[in-house]
Write a protein that holds these residues in place. Structure first.
Motif, PDB file in Angstrom:
ATOM      1  N   HIS A 181      31.942  41.198  54.272  1.00 26.69           N
ATOM      2  CA  HIS A 181      31.231  41.123  55.549  1.00 26.69           C
ATOM      3  C   HIS A 181      29.883  40.429  55.384  1.00 26.69           C
ATOM      4  O   HIS A 181      29.404  39.745  56.285  1.00 26.69           O
ATOM      5  N   ASP A 182      29.271  40.628  54.229  1.00 29.82           N
ATOM      6  CA  ASP A 182      27.971  40.024  53.946  1.00 29.82           C
ATOM      7  C   ASP A 182      27.945  39.626  52.476  1.00 29.82           C
ATOM      8  O   ASP A 182      27.844  40.474  51.595  1.00 29.82           O
ATOM      9  N   LEU A 183      28.039  38.332  52.202  1.00 32.38           N
ATOM     10  CA  LEU A 183      28.150  37.841  50.832  1.00 32.38           C
ATOM     11  C   LEU A 183      26.809  37.744  50.105  1.00 32.38           C
ATOM     12  O   LEU A 183      26.771  37.307  48.952  1.00 32.38           O
ATOM     13  N   ASP A 184      25.738  38.128  50.772  1.00 27.27           N
ATOM     14  CA  ASP A 184      24.441  38.143  50.087  1.00 27.27           C
ATOM     15  C   ASP A 184      24.478  39.180  48.963  1.00 27.27           C
ATOM     16  O   ASP A 184      24.994  40.285  49.129  1.00 27.27           O
ATOM     17  N   ASN A 185      23.914  38.819  47.832  1.00 28.86           N
ATOM     18  CA  ASN A 185      23.868  39.713  46.664  1.00 28.86           C
ATOM     19  C   ASN A 185      25.270  40.186  46.266  1.00 28.86           C
ATOM     20  O   ASN A 185      25.469  41.344  45.901  1.00 28.86           O
ATOM     21  N   TRP A 186      26.228  39.281  46.314  1.00 37.46           N
ATOM     22  CA  TRP A 186      27.607  39.680  46.039  1.00 37.46           C
ATOM     23  C   TRP A 186      27.807  40.136  44.590  1.00 37.46           C
ATOM     24  O   TRP A 186      28.660  40.983  44.313  1.00 37.46           O
ATOM     25  N   LYS A 187      27.010  39.595  43.680  1.00 35.90           N
ATOM     26  CA  LYS A 187      27.147  40.013  42.283  1.00 35.90           C
ATOM     27  C   LYS A 187      26.797  41.492  42.107  1.00 35.90           C
ATOM     28  O   LYS A 187      27.472  42.225  41.373  1.00 35.90           O
ATOM     29  N   ILE A 188      25.738  41.920  42.782  1.00 30.01           N
ATOM     30  CA  ILE A 188      25.342  43.332  42.696  1.00 30.01           C
ATOM     31  C   ILE A 188      26.425  44.223  43.294  1.00 30.01           C
ATOM     32  O   ILE A 188      26.756  45.287  42.754  1.00 30.01           O
ATOM     33  N   LYS A 189      27.003  43.780  44.404  1.00 28.16           N
ATOM     34  CA  LYS A 189      28.032  44.576  45.068  1.00 28.16           C
ATOM     35  C   LYS A 189      29.300  44.664  44.225  1.00 28.16           C
ATOM     36  O   LYS A 189      29.943  45.720  44.157  1.00 28.16           O
ATOM     37  N   VAL A 190      29.659  43.561  43.584  1.00 23.65           N
ATOM     38  CA  VAL A 190      30.827  43.593  42.698  1.00 23.65           C
ATOM     39  C   VAL A 190      30.584  44.547  41.531  1.00 23.65           C
ATOM     40  O   VAL A 190      31.470  45.315  41.130  1.00 23.65           O
ATOM     41  N   THR A 191      29.369  44.511  40.997  1.00 20.88           N
ATOM     42  CA  THR A 191      29.020  45.418  39.899  1.00 20.88           C
ATOM     43  C   THR A 191      29.138  46.872  40.334  1.00 20.88           C
ATOM     44  O   THR A 191      29.700  47.711  39.612  1.00 20.88           O
ATOM     45  N   MET A 192      28.618  47.191  41.516  1.00 21.18           N
ATOM     46  CA  MET A 192      28.714  48.562  42.029  1.00 21.18           C
ATOM     47  C   MET A 192      30.166  48.972  42.229  1.00 21.18           C
ATOM     48  O   MET A 192      30.549  50.115  41.940  1.00 21.18           O
ATOM     49  N   ALA A 193      30.986  48.035  42.714  1.00 20.88           N
ATOM     50  CA  ALA A 193      32.400  48.338  42.948  1.00 20.88           C
ATOM     51  C   ALA A 193      33.100  48.687  41.638  1.00 20.88           C
ATOM     52  O   ALA A 193      33.857  49.665  41.554  1.00 20.88           O
ATOM     53  N   VAL A 194      32.830  47.900  40.610  1.00 21.72           N
ATOM     54  CA  VAL A 194      33.463  48.144  39.308  1.00 21.72           C
ATOM     55  C   VAL A 194      32.963  49.449  38.698  1.00 21.72           C
ATOM     56  O   VAL A 194      33.747  50.237  38.142  1.00 21.72           O
ATOM     57  N   ILE A 195      31.659  49.709  38.800  1.00 21.78           N
ATOM     58  CA  ILE A 195      31.094  50.944  38.247  1.00 21.78           C
ATOM     59  C   ILE A 195      31.704  52.164  38.928  1.00 21.78           C
ATOM     60  O   ILE A 195      32.040  53.163  38.274  1.00 21.78           O
ATOM     61  N   THR A 196      31.863  52.101  40.247  1.00 16.08           N
ATOM     62  CA  THR A 196      32.456  53.224  40.980  1.00 16.08           C
ATOM     63  C   THR A 196      33.872  53.501  40.495  1.00 16.08           C
ATOM     64  O   THR A 196      34.263  54.659  40.295  1.00 16.08           O
ATOM     65  N   LEU A 197      34.638  52.447  40.288  1.00 16.17           N
ATOM     66  CA  LEU A 197      36.001  52.611  39.787  1.00 16.17           C
ATOM     67  C   LEU A 197      36.000  53.177  38.369  1.00 16.17           C
ATOM     68  O   LEU A 197      36.808  54.054  38.038  1.00 16.17           O
ATOM     69  N   VAL A 198      35.084  52.688  37.547  1.00 16.91           N
ATOM     70  CA  VAL A 198      34.986  53.182  36.164  1.00 16.91           C
ATOM     71  C   VAL A 198      34.653  54.669  36.152  1.00 16.91           C
ATOM     72  O   VAL A 198      35.245  55.445  35.389  1.00 16.91           O
ATOM     73  N   TYR A 199      33.718  55.093  37.002  1.00 17.75           N
ATOM     74  CA  TYR A 199      33.375  56.513  37.071  1.00 17.75           C
ATOM     75  C   TYR A 199      34.599  57.350  37.439  1.00 17.75           C
ATOM     76  O   TYR A 199      34.840  58.417  36.867  1.00 17.75           O
TER      77      TYR A 199
END
Length: 222
Positions: A183-201
């Protein structure tokens, strides 16, 4: 021996797994008073178990705390080894063969932790009870001297639910972040990182819950 049978009878009432015929008889003896009927039921149940060896064997199946704690040590060693491997993968710079502890900050995210962990605990409690959740700690450490098979299985079920929910919350959190990212591609790298971390947890908590669940089952049930 008789003391154990009284415990079995009491657990029948506590777990609401009473013999209906005996309960009706107890109610009759107590004149319809439920409080008195509980104690009458215990006496009748103990008498029933004493008269029927096969029934006594199945109903009074108890487990004792083993004299050794090798299983508990191996469980904690496995978890410690697991975190050691993950930590090494995060902080070790393979090219330079140095430790970069600041890399550890990349896998820490409070939002992801809050999203995954509390929901897992609440679902575990709702699937069993507060008492069962608290027993997850005493049973895991092997500090409970004597428990019933029913209690041990309830604890294992609580751990199983918490593990499954943590994994699912990790997946849901990841998908939500991906939706927001598109929906908002700004700071997409940070969002991808958060997505992966959430899955890892979610995966990590699932693995821990699985190991502890197997510990409880092997220690008290099998």
């Amino acid at each position: 021996m008789n003391e154990e049978l009284y415990l079995v009878a009491y657990k029948d009432i506590e777990q609401k797994e009473i013999d209906e015929a005996l309960w009706l008889k107890a109610m009759s003896h107590a004149g319809g008073d439920k409080t008195k009927a509980k104690w009458a039921y215990i006496e009748l149940r103990v008498d029933q178990l004493l008269r029927d060896p096969s029934l006594r064997h199945s109903a009074n199946k108890k487990v004792r705390k083993p004299t050794h704690q090798s299983g508990a040590y191996m469980m904690w060693f496995s978890i410690l080894f697991f975190f050691t491997i993950i930590s090494a993968a995060v902080v070790v710079d393979v090219k330079e063969l140095t430790l970069v502890f600041s890399n550890g900050l990349y896998v820490l995210d409070a939002w992801s932790l809050i999203f995954v962990l509390p929901a897992s605990i609440f679902f575990g409690i709702s699937a069993t009870s507060w008492r069962t959740y608290l027993r997850c700690w005493t049973y895991t450490f092997g500090s409970a001297k004597r428990v019933t098979i029913i209690d041990a299985r309830a604890v294992a079920r609580c751990l199983n639910v918490m593990g499954l929910v943590s994994l699912k919350m990790g997946v849901i959190g990841t998908l939500l972040i991906v939706i927001f990212m598109f929906h908002d591609l700004d700071n997409w790298k940070i969002k991808v990182t958060m997505a992966v971390i959430t899955l890892v947890y979610g995966v990590v908590f699932k693995l821990i819950a699985y190991v502890v669940e197997q510990r409880v089952l092997n220690h008290y049930v099998h």
